[in-house]
Scaffold this motif. Structure first.
Motif, short mmCIF file in Angstrom:
data_model
loop_
_atom_site.label_atom_id
_atom_site.label_comp_id
_atom_site.label_asym_id
_atom_site.label_seq_id
_atom_site.Cartn_x
_atom_site.Cartn_y
_atom_site.Cartn_z
N ASP A 154 -1.18 3.83 -3.46
CA ASP A 154 -1.60 2.55 -2.89
C ASP A 154 -1.03 1.36 -3.67
O ASP A 154 -1.75 0.42 -4.02
CB ASP A 154 -3.14 2.49 -2.87
CG ASP A 154 -3.64 1.47 -1.86
OD1 ASP A 154 -2.92 1.20 -0.88
OD2 ASP A 154 -4.73 0.92 -2.06
N THR B 193 2.24 4.73 -0.86
CA THR B 193 1.71 5.99 -1.42
C THR B 193 2.74 7.09 -1.23
O THR B 193 3.38 7.17 -0.17
CB THR B 193 0.39 6.39 -0.71
OG1 THR B 193 -0.58 5.38 -0.98
CG2 THR B 193 -0.14 7.73 -1.22
N ASN C 109 0.82 -1.23 0.00
CA ASN C 109 0.00 0.00 0.00
C ASN C 109 0.85 1.27 0.00
O ASN C 109 0.58 2.22 0.74
CB ASN C 109 -0.93 0.02 1.22
CG ASN C 109 -1.70 -1.27 1.35
OD1 ASN C 109 -1.43 -2.08 2.25
ND2 ASN C 109 -2.62 -1.48 0.44
N GLY D 127 2.26 3.55 3.78
CA GLY D 127 2.58 2.22 3.26
C GLY D 127 3.86 1.67 3.85
O GLY D 127 4.52 2.34 4.65
#
Lengths: 255, 396
Positions: free
Chosen positions: A35, A11, A9, A72
């Protein structure tokens, strides 16, 4: 197969200044990576394929710890790289055309300098140097200043410096960009030889043939998002080569 | 610490094996030496006139200044003091009433100097009463000007500060000869901070952008930033290397200064100038602390800039500011301790005051401590810049 690198995830959001805001319709932020999740297995070559501005370089910069993700996780052998930053950096080698060697110094001096910064001992440095300089045939220009080398020799020197600390995972951002066909072929062969040695490699590129020649798995990325990922053999077929798959995805990205 | 040493060594190799860099390091010291020596000669020639050792001089001296035994003592002193010129100096004794007639001969260059003592001059001086000597010389004549300078200084050194009336061609003016040193020192203390600050800053302001903004621009800094080292280590190593390099440059400037200033002062002839150990130590520490301040400031600005050009653009106004500060410093009163807290101005004022001999120890100490404090602040800000990915990689 053992997972070496996990991207979860991920970002990255950049705050834009007044000049760059105008280019991005007045938005205060640019989401360069959105993401993003993928895994890289031990001993494979993973290709990040995407057009310019897709977020490939930003992703690699975050994996190489050059910049921090907004959110993330990046796990190396199960450990968050930012929790043990310096240890992670010792295991990563990053080569990008943005990072250059100082023209004033020789390949030999720069090799010793970076190996030393990565905490290698003199004996280890000499052993590793012999192996790498042999492989790239650097001995004959090792004492020349970087500024006096040809483009091909500079690329070899850069590769040597990237590997000076004997990293486990090697990240190449556009590895053949700007190289002539002979040097590009040498780099391709070198990446395959690294794979044969069991190194884990991530490359970013927009050259389909490079992915087809080198990569085991590929992740296609548009606007910071991963739109397709898998083994190359599963993505391409007799009817659709990688280029066709890519443009199908690209043309349907907003649908 | 190992990483700091490794980076430090690399930076030093960069600075000390590049011919262009070496020239930038050592030229200021050489320039200071040459410039100050030339300035000394030029001012010396202006003040003293041309070299006239082969001319004949005639001095007429009034002999009615009281006690005859004193008179003979003064004559003996003058002759002894002027023995350098014994082949060329002739002293003639006249009465006060003859002075006007001799002024005509002075204008005609038959005589070069008239020394007219007050009545009871010796007696007054011995009793601590200020007394006058009227010097008459021909300002249009180099020989007359020269012997006037030489004689008035000799008498001054024998009797200390006293009032002297000087007349060029019989037109009465009243400057005080004892002000000559003060005026000269004022000129030097005015020039010195400006020239020294400009030369020192030129090294700092060229090296820091090259070492930091230049590395960013060329993309060579990025590889170090992804190495397993703290960015504060990189910043500290850079500042240390730049500081040591600029200190070497500063030391050459300092040596240039130490060797050229006495030459400059001695070039004037009658002014014997030398630095005492306290002045030398004071100058050394002021220059060193000033250098550290300049380098940390230039490093901070360079770490913020994207290129050498941008860093030079940011630092450009500083060059102008330094010239203004150099000029302002000559007019500052160093008894006002408040100025010692103002960066640049404090160092310039210190340099000026050390040379003019009006220095205050408290002012010097506060200046050095302030410089080091501001340097620490700029070093801290630079480390913050190194830790900022937006600044270091110009991401957006």
């Amino acid at each position: 197969m053992k997972i070496r690198l996990e991207v979860k995830n991920l970002t990255k959001r950049f705050k834009l200044n007044s000049k760059t805001r105008k280019v991005h319709n007045g938005e205060p932020y640019l989401i360069a990576v959105n993401d993003l999740s993928f895994n890289v297995n031990d001993g494979e070559i993973y290709g990040l394929l995407g057009p310019n501005g897709a977020g490939k370089t930003t992703t690699l910069r975050m994996i190489s710890t050059m910049i921090k993700p907004t959110s993330g996780e990046i796990l190396f052998d199960g450990d968050d790289i930012y929790k043990n930053l310096y240890n992670a950096r010792k295991k990563i080698g990053f080569l990008t055309s943005e990072l250059k060697l100082d023209d004033f110094f020789t390949t030999d001096y720069i090799f010793n300098y970076f190996a030393s910064l990565y905490g290698m001992k003199p004996k280890e440095i000499e052993e590793n140097k012999k192996m790498i300089f042999d492989k790239f045939d650097i001995w004959n220009f090792k004492d020349q200043k970087i500024g006096n080398l040809s483009t091909g020799q500079k690329q070899k020197a850069s590769l040597a410096i990237t590997l000076a600390h004997n990293p486990d995972i090697i990240i190449f951002d556009e590895p053949t960009n700007g190289l002539d066909v002979i040097t590009a072929k040498e780099v391709e062969d070198f990446l395959l030889s690294l794979k044969a040695e069991g190194k884990t490699i991530i490359i970013s590129t927009h050259i389909f043939s490079l992915v087809e020649k080198l990569c085991d798995r590929v992740g296609i990325i548009f606007d910071g998002k991963l739109v397709k990922e898998g083994y190359l053999k599963d993505i391409v077929s007799k009817d659709k080569n990688l280029e066709t798959v890519f443009f199908d995805l690209y043309n349907n990205r907003d649908k | 610490m190992k990483n700091i040493i490794t980076i430090f060594k690399k930076e030093m190799k960069r600075f000390f094996t590049d011919r262009r860099m070496l020239a930038a390091l050592f030229l200021p010291g050489i320039l200071i030496y040459v410039l100050y020596s030339v300035i000394g000669n030029v001012i010396g020639n202006t003040v003293n006139g041309s070299t006239v050792s082969n001319y004949n001089y005639s001095i007429v001296e009034t002999n009615n200044y009281g006690d005859s035994s004193k008179q003979s003592k003064l004559d003996m002193y003058l002759k002894a003091a002027l023995q350098t010129y014994e082949d060329t100096v002739e002293i003639k004794y006249i009465n006060k009433s003859e002075v006007d007639a001799y002024k005509v001969d002075l204008k005609a260059d038959k005589y070069q100097l008239i020394i007219d003592f007050d009545d009871s001059f010796e007696l007054n001086v011995t009793s601590g009463i200020k007394s006058n000597i009227n010097f008459y010389y021909n300002g249009a004549s180099n020989e007359s000007s020269f012997i006037y300078e030489a004689t008035s200084s000799l008498i001054e050194s024998a009797y200390g500060v006293y009032s002297v009336n000087i007349s060029k061609d019989g037109t009465a003016i009243n400057p005080n000869v004892s002000d000559k040193n003060v005026t000269f020192l004022k000129i030097i203390s005015f020039i010195l901070p400006m020239v020294l600050l400009s030369l020192l800053s030129s090294t700092c302001l060229s090296l820091a952008p090259e070492s930091i903004a230049g590395e960013k621009e060329r993309g060579t800094l990025g590889l170090v930033l992804i190495a397993p080292i703290k960015r504060s280590e990189l910043a500290v190593a850079k500042v240390l290397a730049l500081t040591v390099t600029c200190l070497v440059s500063g030391l050459t400037s300092f040596l240039g200064l130490v060797f050229s200033l006495p030459k400059m002062f001695n070039g004037i002839g009658n002014i014997n100038f030398s630095f005492g150990p306290l002045e030398i130590v004071g100058l050394l520490f002021i220059i060193l602390s000033l250098l550290i301040l300049l380098i940390t400031f230039a490093s901070f600005v360079s770490s913020f800039a994207k290129s050498i050009k941008e860093a030079s653009g940011f630092l450009g106004p500083l060059t102008g500011l330094i010239v203004v500060v150099g000029i302002l410093s000559a007019f500052l009163n160093t008894t006002n301790i408040g100025y010692a807290f103002v960066p640049l101005l404090n160092s310039a004022a210190c340099l000026s005051s050390v040379v003019s001999g009006t220095t205050s120890l408290a002012f010097v100490i506060i200046t050095i401590v302030s410089n080091l404090f501001y340097s620490a602040v700029f070093a801290y800000l630079m480390i913050r810049m190194f830790n900022d990915e937006n600044v270091m990689f110009n991401v957006h």
